[in-house]
Design an enzyme around this catalytic site. Structure first.
Site, PDB file in Angstrom:
ATOM      1  N   ASP A 111       0.866  -1.170   0.000  1.00 13.62           N
ATOM      2  CA  ASP A 111       0.000   0.000   0.000  1.00 13.62           C
ATOM      3  C   ASP A 111       0.913   1.233   0.000  1.00 13.62           C
ATOM      4  O   ASP A 111       2.132   1.126   0.025  1.00 13.62           O
ATOM      5  CB  ASP A 111      -0.948  -0.021   1.193  1.00 13.62           C
ATOM      6  CG  ASP A 111      -0.207   0.019   2.525  1.00 13.62           C
ATOM      7  OD1 ASP A 111       1.040   0.139   2.514  1.00 13.62           O
ATOM      8  OD2 ASP A 111      -0.861  -0.083   3.564  1.00 13.62           O
ATOM      9  N   SER A 112       0.303   2.401  -0.026  1.00 15.56           N
ATOM     10  CA  SER A 112       1.107   3.618  -0.202  1.00 15.56           C
ATOM     11  C   SER A 112       1.529   4.234   1.114  1.00 15.56           C
ATOM     12  O   SER A 112       2.317   5.171   1.141  1.00 15.56           O
ATOM     13  CB  SER A 112       0.285   4.643  -0.969  1.00 15.56           C
ATOM     14  OG  SER A 112      -0.828   5.044  -0.179  1.00 15.56           O
ATOM     15  N   GLY A 113       0.963   3.743   2.204  1.00 13.60           N
ATOM     16  CA  GLY A 113       1.209   4.384   3.489  1.00 13.60           C
ATOM     17  C   GLY A 113       0.202   5.461   3.799  1.00 13.60           C
ATOM     18  O   GLY A 113       0.132   5.945   4.938  1.00 13.60           O
ATOM     19  N   PHE A 155      -3.101   5.415   4.123  1.00 11.47           N
ATOM     20  CA  PHE A 155      -4.063   5.053   5.163  1.00 11.47           C
ATOM     21  C   PHE A 155      -3.433   5.135   6.542  1.00 11.47           C
ATOM     22  O   PHE A 155      -4.021   5.680   7.481  1.00 11.47           O
ATOM     23  CB  PHE A 155      -4.618   3.646   4.911  1.00 11.47           C
ATOM     24  CG  PHE A 155      -5.566   3.203   5.979  1.00 11.47           C
ATOM     25  CD1 PHE A 155      -6.880   3.637   6.000  1.00 11.47           C
ATOM     26  CD2 PHE A 155      -5.135   2.375   7.013  1.00 11.47           C
ATOM     27  CE1 PHE A 155      -7.760   3.253   7.005  1.00 11.47           C
ATOM     28  CE2 PHE A 155      -6.002   1.978   8.021  1.00 11.47           C
ATOM     29  CZ  PHE A 155      -7.313   2.423   8.015  1.00 11.47           C
ATOM     30  N   ASP A 200      -2.357   8.564  -1.211  1.00 10.35           N
ATOM     31  CA  ASP A 200      -3.691   9.153  -1.183  1.00 10.35           C
ATOM     32  C   ASP A 200      -4.023   9.712   0.196  1.00 10.35           C
ATOM     33  O   ASP A 200      -3.271   9.505   1.152  1.00 10.35           O
ATOM     34  CB  ASP A 200      -4.750   8.099  -1.552  1.00 10.35           C
ATOM     35  CG  ASP A 200      -4.858   7.004  -0.497  1.00 10.35           C
ATOM     36  OD1 ASP A 200      -3.801   6.646   0.089  1.00 10.35           O
ATOM     37  OD2 ASP A 200      -5.963   6.501  -0.242  1.00 10.35           O
ATOM     38  N   GLN A 236     -11.091   7.821  -4.269  1.00 13.36           N
ATOM     39  CA  GLN A 236     -11.695   8.175  -2.981  1.00 13.36           C
ATOM     40  C   GLN A 236     -13.082   8.758  -3.248  1.00 13.36           C
ATOM     41  O   GLN A 236     -13.726   8.358  -4.208  1.00 13.36           O
ATOM     42  CB  GLN A 236     -10.786   9.149  -2.205  1.00 13.36           C
ATOM     43  CG  GLN A 236      -9.499   8.502  -1.680  1.00 13.36           C
ATOM     44  CD  GLN A 236      -9.742   7.535  -0.519  1.00 13.36           C
ATOM     45  OE1 GLN A 236     -10.835   7.485   0.054  1.00 13.36           O
ATOM     46  NE2 GLN A 236      -8.727   6.724  -0.186  1.00 13.36           N
ATOM     47  N   GLY A 266     -11.159   4.277   1.274  1.00 11.89           N
ATOM     48  CA  GLY A 266     -12.135   4.980   2.101  1.00 11.89           C
ATOM     49  C   GLY A 266     -13.370   4.157   2.421  1.00 11.89           C
ATOM     50  O   GLY A 266     -14.335   4.667   2.982  1.00 11.89           O
ATOM     51  N   ASP A 296      -7.964  -7.097   0.602  1.00  7.91           N
ATOM     52  CA  ASP A 296      -6.946  -7.381   1.616  1.00  7.91           C
ATOM     53  C   ASP A 296      -7.545  -7.016   2.957  1.00  7.91           C
ATOM     54  O   ASP A 296      -8.413  -6.139   3.044  1.00  7.91           O
ATOM     55  CB  ASP A 296      -5.689  -6.528   1.423  1.00  7.91           C
ATOM     56  CG  ASP A 296      -5.893  -5.118   1.948  1.00  7.91           C
ATOM     57  OD1 ASP A 296      -6.544  -4.309   1.261  1.00  7.91           O
ATOM     58  OD2 ASP A 296      -5.461  -4.820   3.084  1.00  7.91           O
ATOM     59  N   CYS A 306     -11.794 -29.385   6.676  1.00  3.54           N
ATOM     60  CA  CYS A 306     -10.793 -28.366   6.334  1.00  3.54           C
ATOM     61  C   CYS A 306      -9.437 -29.028   6.126  1.00  3.54           C
ATOM     62  O   CYS A 306      -9.036 -29.924   6.860  1.00  3.54           O
ATOM     63  CB  CYS A 306     -10.721 -27.318   7.440  1.00  3.54           C
ATOM     64  SG  CYS A 306      -9.438 -26.083   7.181  1.00  3.54           S
ATOM     65  N   CYS A 310      -6.515 -27.573   6.417  1.00  8.99           N
ATOM     66  CA  CYS A 310      -5.410 -26.802   7.003  1.00  8.99           C
ATOM     67  C   CYS A 310      -4.637 -27.613   8.036  1.00  8.99           C
ATOM     68  O   CYS A 310      -5.093 -28.649   8.525  1.00  8.99           O
ATOM     69  CB  CYS A 310      -5.917 -25.494   7.610  1.00  8.99           C
ATOM     70  SG  CYS A 310      -6.492 -25.629   9.307  1.00  8.99           S
ATOM     71  N   CYS A 324      -6.608 -28.255  11.344  1.00  8.38           N
ATOM     72  CA  CYS A 324      -7.742 -29.182  11.313  1.00  8.38           C
ATOM     73  C   CYS A 324      -7.337 -30.606  10.975  1.00  8.38           C
ATOM     74  O   CYS A 324      -7.977 -31.550  11.422  1.00  8.38           O
ATOM     75  CB  CYS A 324      -8.794 -28.677  10.330  1.00  8.38           C
ATOM     76  SG  CYS A 324      -9.572 -27.148  10.891  1.00  8.38           S
ATOM     77  N   HIS A 370      -5.651 -21.642   9.930  1.00  9.00           N
ATOM     78  CA  HIS A 370      -7.036 -22.025   9.656  1.00  9.00           C
ATOM     79  C   HIS A 370      -7.839 -20.885   9.045  1.00  9.00           C
ATOM     80  O   HIS A 370      -8.485 -21.053   8.002  1.00  9.00           O
ATOM     81  CB  HIS A 370      -7.752 -22.523  10.919  1.00  9.00           C
ATOM     82  CG  HIS A 370      -9.198 -22.794  10.636  1.00  9.00           C
ATOM     83  ND1 HIS A 370      -9.619 -23.928   9.985  1.00  9.00           N
ATOM     84  CD2 HIS A 370     -10.316 -22.037  10.815  1.00  9.00           C
ATOM     85  CE1 HIS A 370     -10.935 -23.874   9.804  1.00  9.00           C
ATOM     86  NE2 HIS A 370     -11.382 -22.730  10.296  1.00  9.00           N
TER      87      HIS A 370
END
Lengths: 423, 423
Positions: free
Chosen positions: A127-129, A131, A181, A224, A251, A302, A340, A342, A345, A371
């Site tokens: 990400d751009s930082g 946030f 942003d 945004q 946003g 994400d 599952c 994983c 499990c 999990h």
């Protein structure tokens, strides 16, 4: 650089707030390090905008819709790269703000870049930082040129501008960087504040593009505009007119209601319908929320959510959630989820995991994270299969009605992005 | 039960403080669930008492000399069973005291026993809880029948007797249980206190044997006696006269000097020279300390030390130790140890590990533990190979002279047993 030439061409063609010029990215897609193809388009009958895409990056292909686990500090908490492959991660996100502060982007660059540093040879997006620095509250000051902020680690004064964010991301070396942003929390900002932040985001998007020169790295822009339809539309048109490789929707995944979110997405994706680039809704991570966003045409997600709740002892299962800190599980010989695949499990009982959590044993965090990430990533795989089979609308209805029946009070998980404190 | 019959036969034959009767265990070894064979005896020239043995247990064979990683709470901190296999663990130790308090031995029994509970299908040894309850200090009171103590978790009053300790260990279900004892810290006890504790340990050893009835589980006895030669000799004769499957040496790996320890071991092993059973020095875990003990004829070791120092950021390498919290490693692209086969060294740089420690990332603890346990277990494998090749005395000299040259101040690591607070 090709990037700069493309940018010039794009901004010459439009790139203003009122522009509705066709997106230029497709014209240069062949030369780009990151490209996107829609291999399973939405049906013509309009029952859903869900689509199956393929995001090509220097470190491999990502089948979309895809969820990106978050590796805030160049590690998805408690997991190593073998674990990440085992849970089914196709691409991970790392946080520019955190890595800039510690251990430092130039240091990671000297050590061969993020992939070598964390020994993850799959795709990475940073990400751009924006946030994180904006969410620092009293610790930051925003001006038209950038953001001055104080490190949450040592209180030192730092400054991010679009150019600095891009330089840091070029040093880190992910497959995909993101333009700097200024997000705004929809419900705690006035319309005037949203307008100001969005216009600033647009100017910073242009500066991010101009600053970006790394030929083996894609660059995504961020839309945004808060919750108001006209501002979102303006921002979508502006950002889509620039030669980004992908379009982020910022946003959201904050304090808005699911209905508000879906309204914004419907309007946005309608505007972007003909745009060939991937759409990435930043910060969303609960399966049901993602299901709704996929239905509206979103390709990438994400969130720290699945891993964070796992570390708190909350395990996601098809029937809802299990809180492993509840005493009832101390004698339960069943696996957390019988079908599952994983590590947790297929090996351990609920009783053992409940014991590990009570004893604060480190293994609890790794197993629970394995999990919840497996659950989330398998959920997305199921969504892709349904899209391919042409049954996404039915699958969506089934999942929603089961959720409403089994755990009405859990209809929505509260989502959280990785703030300055980390994932 | 065969155990009880053997015990009767043994105690009828002797089992008194002044007895020097030949050990009876060999006579019944064929029927025992746990047996030991010396496959590489010490050389006749007396240059070393180091020997290569094979400990047969219901869950597999342990090549000795062997180090047992400690899984206090039914988990070797930060590792899962795959990690344990990868580092080369042949057998692990679990703590009776901790598991009795949480999650409870009966609970583990209902869940199928320790092996099923923690998904470790290799051999397991449990200690008796004696060391932990006695080390509780003001929280415990010792009488001739047992120890009343307060849980370090919730302050509840609990009581261990030899019979209770054995019942708990039978419920837990390890391959090897250990008789309940009263250790004394050599330097902070008077001779009278050591005598009293040792005689109590002897009575408790007999009661532990009498109480033990589980046919698929071996039982080891503990020799006490502090640092005084006559008391150690008396205790060795007494315990060796009982039909235990192995002989533990307790009350060392504490506040004694290495010279004091070696003096005790020389005298003890001389007395036990003809005894066919394995000799287990409890609580020792630094490679150089184990090297010296192997030279004196010790077969088994356990300690939380390698894993505990790893979690603090101290990594063991052939040249000594690296403190990964030192800033010099933040830019070091080399692996912690170039020729190490562990997950950390074959994948990551010192710089990455140093970053993980600074960011308090959970992965740091797992990777560092994998390394120190691999280092320790590979060290023991090297020792076994040297014994097989007949070169142990030379190998020992080389290791000691290298240690003296490379890190004189690090000649001895301070060892620590897992106290009541856990490994």
């Amino acid at each position: 650089m090709a990037r700069i030439a493309a940018l010039r061409a794009a901004t010459d063609r439009g790139g203003r707030l009122d522009s509705a010029a066709p997106p230029p990215a497709s014209a240069v897609a062949g030369r780009r390090p990151v490209t996107f193809e829609v291999v399973g388009p939405p049906p013509a009958d309009g029952t859903t905008r869900a689509r199956h895409g393929r995001l090509h990056t220097p470190h491999g292909v990502v089948e979309t819709p895809a969820f990106m686990p978050v590796g805030t500090n160049a590690t998805v908490k408690a997991l190593d790269p073998d674990d990440l492959r085992e849970v089914g991660a196709q691409i991970i996100l790392a946080n520019t703000y955190h890595l800039y502060l510690r251990p430092g982007a130039e240091r990671i660059e000297r050590l061969g870049g993020l992939h070598a540093f964390m020994a993850w040879q799959g795709p990475i997006l940073t990400d751009s930082g924006g946030f994180q620095v904006v969410s620092l509250g009293d610790l930051r000051e925003i001006d038209d040129d950038g953001v001055t902020f104080r490190s949450h680690l040592d209180g030192s004064t730092q400054r991010f501008t679009p150019e600095r964010s891009i330089a840091v991301q070029e040093a880190l070396g992910p497959d995909i960087a993101v333009a700097f942003d200024q997000p705004v929390p929809p419900h705690s900002a006035t319309r005037a504040e949203v307008i100001a932040a969005t216009e600033r985001t647009h100017r910073w998007a242009e500066r991010s593009l101009a600053a970006h020169g790394r030929a083996d790295q894609g660059l995504f822009g961020i839309i945004q505009g808060g919750l108001e339809a006209d501002l979102r539309a303006t921002s979508a048109r502006f950002i889509a007119a620039l030669p980004f490789d992908g379009l982020c929707i910022g946003g959201l995944a904050g304090d808005e209601t699911p209905a508000e979110r879906v309204t914004v997405l419907d309007r946005l994706v309608e505007l972007l319908e003909a745009d060939p680039r991937p759409r990435y809704l930043m910060g969303l991570g609960s399966p049901l929320d993602m299901l709704e966003a996929v239905d509206r045409g979103i390709d990438l997600f994400d969130s720290v959510l699945p891993a964070r709740v796992a570390r708190n002892g909350t395990l996601w299962v098809p029937e809802g959630r299990l809180n492993l800190r509840n005493a009832r599980y101390l004698d339960d010989p069943a696996p957390v989820q019988a079908d599952c695949r994983c590590r947790l499990c297929r090996t351990f009982s609920r009783a053992y995991l409940a014991h590990l959590f009570r004893a604060d044993e480190l293994l609890a965090y790794r197993l629970a994270t394995c999990h919840n990430l497996t659950f989330t990533l398998d959920f997305m795989a199921r969504v892709r299969h349904a899209i391919d089979a042409g049954t996404f609308p039915e699958t969506r209805r089934e999942i929603l009605s089961r959720a409403a029946r089994d755990h009405p009070s859990q209809r929505r998980s509260s989502d959280t992005q990785a703030g300055a404190k980390g994932g």
